[in-house]
Design a protein around this motif. Structure first.
Motif, short mmCIF file in Angstrom:
data_model
loop_
_atom_site.label_atom_id
_atom_site.label_comp_id
_atom_site.label_asym_id
_atom_site.label_seq_id
_atom_site.Cartn_x
_atom_site.Cartn_y
_atom_site.Cartn_z
N VAL A 171 16.08 11.41 52.68
CA VAL A 171 17.38 11.83 53.17
C VAL A 171 17.86 12.98 52.29
CG1 VAL A 171 19.75 11.13 53.67
CG2 VAL A 171 17.90 9.44 53.79
N ALA A 172 18.18 14.12 52.90
CA ALA A 172 18.69 15.27 52.14
C ALA A 172 20.20 15.37 52.34
CB ALA A 172 18.01 16.55 52.59
N LEU A 173 20.94 15.34 51.25
CA LEU A 173 22.40 15.43 51.33
C LEU A 173 22.83 16.87 51.57
CD1 LEU A 173 25.21 14.15 51.00
CD2 LEU A 173 24.98 14.52 48.53
N GLY A 174 23.57 17.09 52.65
CA GLY A 174 24.08 18.41 52.96
C GLY A 174 25.34 18.71 52.18
N GLY A 175 26.02 19.78 52.57
CA GLY A 175 27.28 20.14 51.94
C GLY A 175 28.47 19.66 52.76
N ASN A 176 29.64 20.25 52.49
CA ASN A 176 30.84 19.79 53.21
C ASN A 176 31.14 20.65 54.44
OD1 ASN A 176 31.85 22.13 52.08
ND2 ASN A 176 33.26 21.10 50.67
N THR A 177 30.13 21.35 54.93
CA THR A 177 30.26 22.14 56.16
C THR A 177 29.16 21.77 57.13
OG1 THR A 177 28.82 23.93 55.35
CG2 THR A 177 31.19 24.10 54.86
N ILE A 178 29.43 21.91 58.42
CA ILE A 178 28.40 21.65 59.42
C ILE A 178 27.25 22.63 59.26
CG2 ILE A 178 27.90 21.60 61.89
CD1 ILE A 178 29.62 19.27 60.98
N ALA A 179 27.54 23.85 58.87
CA ALA A 179 26.50 24.87 58.71
C ALA A 179 25.45 24.45 57.67
CB ALA A 179 27.13 26.20 58.32
N SER A 180 25.83 23.61 56.72
CA SER A 180 24.89 23.19 55.68
C SER A 180 23.73 22.36 56.24
CB SER A 180 25.61 22.40 54.60
OG SER A 180 26.03 21.13 55.07
N VAL A 181 23.90 21.83 57.43
CA VAL A 181 22.84 21.04 58.07
C VAL A 181 21.59 21.89 58.27
CG1 VAL A 181 22.20 19.81 60.20
CG2 VAL A 181 24.46 19.48 59.18
N GLU A 182 21.78 23.16 58.55
CA GLU A 182 20.65 24.06 58.79
C GLU A 182 19.72 24.10 57.58
OE1 GLU A 182 18.50 26.19 61.28
OE2 GLU A 182 20.61 25.97 61.87
N GLU A 183 20.27 24.29 56.40
CA GLU A 183 19.46 24.35 55.18
C GLU A 183 18.78 23.02 54.89
OE1 GLU A 183 21.09 26.93 51.74
OE2 GLU A 183 22.87 26.16 52.78
N ALA A 184 19.53 21.93 55.04
CA ALA A 184 18.96 20.61 54.74
C ALA A 184 17.85 20.25 55.72
CB ALA A 184 20.07 19.56 54.79
N ALA A 185 18.05 20.54 56.99
CA ALA A 185 17.03 20.21 58.00
C ALA A 185 15.78 21.05 57.82
CB ALA A 185 17.61 20.39 59.39
N ALA A 186 15.93 22.28 57.36
CA ALA A 186 14.79 23.18 57.19
C ALA A 186 13.81 22.69 56.14
CB ALA A 186 15.28 24.58 56.85
N THR A 187 14.21 21.76 55.30
CA THR A 187 13.32 21.23 54.27
C THR A 187 12.26 20.31 54.86
OG1 THR A 187 14.67 19.27 53.84
CG2 THR A 187 15.18 21.27 52.57
N GLY A 188 12.47 19.83 56.08
CA GLY A 188 11.57 18.84 56.66
C GLY A 188 11.99 17.42 56.39
N ALA A 189 13.17 17.23 55.79
CA ALA A 189 13.67 15.88 55.52
C ALA A 189 13.80 15.09 56.81
CB ALA A 189 15.02 15.95 54.80
N ASP A 190 13.60 13.78 56.72
CA ASP A 190 13.69 12.92 57.89
C ASP A 190 15.13 12.71 58.34
OD1 ASP A 190 10.73 11.64 58.02
OD2 ASP A 190 11.37 11.85 55.93
N PHE A 191 16.06 12.76 57.39
CA PHE A 191 17.47 12.55 57.67
C PHE A 191 18.29 13.58 56.90
CE2 PHE A 191 15.30 8.47 57.79
CZ PHE A 191 15.70 7.93 59.01
N VAL A 192 19.41 13.98 57.49
CA VAL A 192 20.37 14.84 56.81
C VAL A 192 21.67 14.05 56.67
CG1 VAL A 192 21.76 16.94 56.94
CG2 VAL A 192 19.35 16.99 57.63
N ALA A 193 22.15 13.92 55.44
CA ALA A 193 23.36 13.14 55.17
C ALA A 193 24.57 14.05 55.03
CB ALA A 193 23.18 12.34 53.89
N LEU A 194 25.69 13.60 55.61
CA LEU A 194 26.95 14.34 55.52
C LEU A 194 28.10 13.39 55.22
CD1 LEU A 194 26.74 16.79 58.57
CD2 LEU A 194 26.35 17.35 56.17
N LYS A 195 29.08 13.91 54.47
CA LYS A 195 30.31 13.17 54.21
C LYS A 195 31.49 13.92 54.82
CE LYS A 195 29.70 12.89 49.68
NZ LYS A 195 30.00 12.53 48.27
#
Length: 225
Positions: A171-195
């Motif tokens: 699980v890759a923890l994203g930032g506090n913006t929706i746009a941060s999902v792009e960077e986290a997902a690009a790693t190949g992580a199985d899950f992207v975590a957001l708060k």
């Protein structure tokens, strides 16, 4: 125990999935309503009930309300830091980030009936030691740090390293913006975590989840067959 599949398709999702983390403090009834709305936005793999300052009684009281909402939405309900509460409230699993010994105890007491996730590691050899216990996922990123707009560079580099070499989902923890999902997902992580990106979205939680899923659809996993 495995994470539930996307209820809309009832088939495995061949791309990263959303891992939602609750705010560290909240009013339970209000959060339950926000959670119900979030599921209207699309696929959510899991929701971590994250109350680091709560005692066991407070955590269990909140979980008894939130776990049914999460499970009705088709996601796995995970409890932060308390395997006993996870068992008592009917949650799907627990997230442990205190020590390797605590992770081992959680695996022994909860699996295979429930999910066990680990996090809080700093070094790569700690990541590998955690995975060797048989955890269901490795969480990369610090839950206790103030969120920034983008994921932490160490989170991104470790997620990319891990996803290329190891079978245990990460699980890759994203930032506090929706746009941060792009960077986290690009790693190949199985899950992207957001708060905060979920809970503080100007148009509500359903809109946030819909936007996240639209980004995740653009990051299909490579076919390894």
């Amino acid at each position: 125990m495995e994470f539930p599949q996307d209820q809309e398709t009832e088939t495995p999702v061949n791309r990263p999935r959303l891992f939602v983390i609750t705010p560290p403090s909240f009013e339970t009834a209000s959060l339950a309503v926000s959670l119900e709305d979030a599921f209207k936005g699309g696929d959510i793999a899991s929701v971590l009930i994250y109350m680091p300052e709560a005692n066991s009684k407070e955590l269990q009281t909140a979980a008894e309300t939130l776990v049914p909402v999460i499970q009705a939405g088709g996601a796995a309900a995970l409890i932060y830091g308390d395997t006993q509460v996870a068992g008592r409230c009917g949650a799907d699993g627990a997230h442990v980030d205190t020590s390797l010994e605590d992770v081992k105890l959680a695996v022994e007491s909860l699996q295979p009936a429930k999910i066990v996730g680990a996090g809080g590691t700093k070094l790569k050899h700690e990541d590998m030691e955690a995975a060797e216990t048989g955890i269901d996922y490795l969480f990369l990123g610090r839950l206790d740090l103030e969120e920034q707009a983008s994921p932490h560079p160490k989170t991104l580099s470790k997620a990319e390293w891990w996803s290329q070499l190891f079978e245990t989902p990460c699980v890759a923890l994203g930032g506090n913006t929706i746009a941060s999902v792009e960077e986290a997902a690009a790693t190949g992580a199985d899950f992207v975590a957001l708060k905060d990106a979920i809970w503080q979205h100007a148009e509500g939680t359903a809109a946030a989840v819909a936007e996240v899923n639209a980004i995740l659809e653009n990051h299909p996993f490579e076919d390894m067959d």
